[in-house]
Design a protein around this motif. Sequence first.
Motif, PDB file in Angstrom:
ATOM      1  N   GLN A   1       0.661  -1.526  -0.122  1.00  0.00           N
ATOM      2  CA  GLN A   1       0.199  -0.004   0.141  1.00  0.00           C
ATOM      3  C   GLN A   1       0.657   1.120  -0.017  1.00  0.00           C
ATOM      4  O   GLN A   1       2.087   1.308   0.791  1.00  0.00           O
ATOM      5  N   SER A   2       0.448   2.072  -0.418  1.00  0.00           N
ATOM      6  CA  SER A   2       1.098   3.233  -0.844  1.00  0.00           C
ATOM      7  C   SER A   2       0.581   4.279   0.044  1.00  0.00           C
ATOM      8  O   SER A   2      -0.947   4.758  -0.623  1.00  0.00           O
ATOM      9  N   LEU A   3       0.932   5.393   0.812  1.00  0.00           N
ATOM     10  CA  LEU A   3       0.260   6.225   1.484  1.00  0.00           C
ATOM     11  C   LEU A   3       1.485   7.444   1.220  1.00  0.00           C
ATOM     12  O   LEU A   3       2.546   7.920   1.029  1.00  0.00           O
ATOM     13  N   LYS A   4       0.491   8.921   1.168  1.00  0.00           N
ATOM     14  CA  LYS A   4       1.202   9.725   0.959  1.00  0.00           C
ATOM     15  C   LYS A   4       1.597  10.746   1.516  1.00  0.00           C
ATOM     16  O   LYS A   4       0.079  11.063   2.822  1.00  0.00           O
ATOM     17  N   THR A   5       2.031  12.094   2.005  1.00  0.00           N
ATOM     18  CA  THR A   5       1.959  13.305   2.869  1.00  0.00           C
ATOM     19  C   THR A   5       3.102  13.945   2.358  1.00  0.00           C
ATOM     20  O   THR A   5       3.187  14.338   1.261  1.00  0.00           O
ATOM     21  N   LYS A   6       2.250  15.201   2.602  1.00  0.00           N
ATOM     22  CA  LYS A   6       3.466  16.716   2.495  1.00  0.00           C
ATOM     23  C   LYS A   6       4.755  16.603   2.371  1.00  0.00           C
ATOM     24  O   LYS A   6       5.114  15.844   3.011  1.00  0.00           O
TER      25      LYS A   6
END
Length: 251
Positions: free
Chosen positions: A120-125
């Motif tokens: 799973q790919s998670l993104k943040t600032k």
Amino acid sequence: VLVDFANGSSSTLIKKINFFKKVDKINYNYNLNNINYNCGSNYLKKTSKKLSNKKYDYILAFDGDADRLTIFKKNYGLIESEKVAYIFASFLNSKRKNYIISTLISNPGLNVLLKEKKIQSLKTKVGDRNVINLQEKKNALLGFETSGHYSFMNFMDGIYAAGIFLLILSKNEKLILRSLQKKLNYKLYKLNLKKTKKLFHLKKLMKKKNNLKILLRKSMWEKIYRLYIFYTKEDKKLFLNTKNYLKFLFK
């Protein structure tokens, strides 16, 4: 393999780290005034074009403080940070469910590739601290920024990343070659903009429902805004229309 030490902090370790003893080396005679000067990660594209360096299959380059790593592959060019992250993830992936942490400006095509690996790919600032905080919270396998910063154990270290890459190269180069054949699908268009009232119109454009992935963020270091537009081959016409609109809006 050739390693460019950017005349920086990594130069002090060439006799202390085993994998540095097995590669050819350049730009390690630092004198405090030559750090990053015409060398290192920001200069890798030019370094790869030098006649003396064309014999190398891979060129790895650090920046001055060695928290950043960029990689060049012969007959391929600069390897995208998303591809490097994919290579790391493919090699380190275990049977347990895991996450890769990236930022909002990473290529959306990476998500598709990671799904094939059931990661799973998670993104943040944008910002290394944002990446590391989420990585720690999720106990994630890997965190990275598109600038070439990779975090394996909640800290970003170019030397550690280089060691992992060289380990993969020695054990399973086919994994690297297969990964480089993968398509990210999305292309990136970047534009730097000064603060202006016209940004209001741009934000309205970003709210429109279309297939383009548009991101606007304020630079942490300069008094400008950075605009990122990701588009696929199928959306090229829509992208060109948007690009022409931007040229008209900010001419």
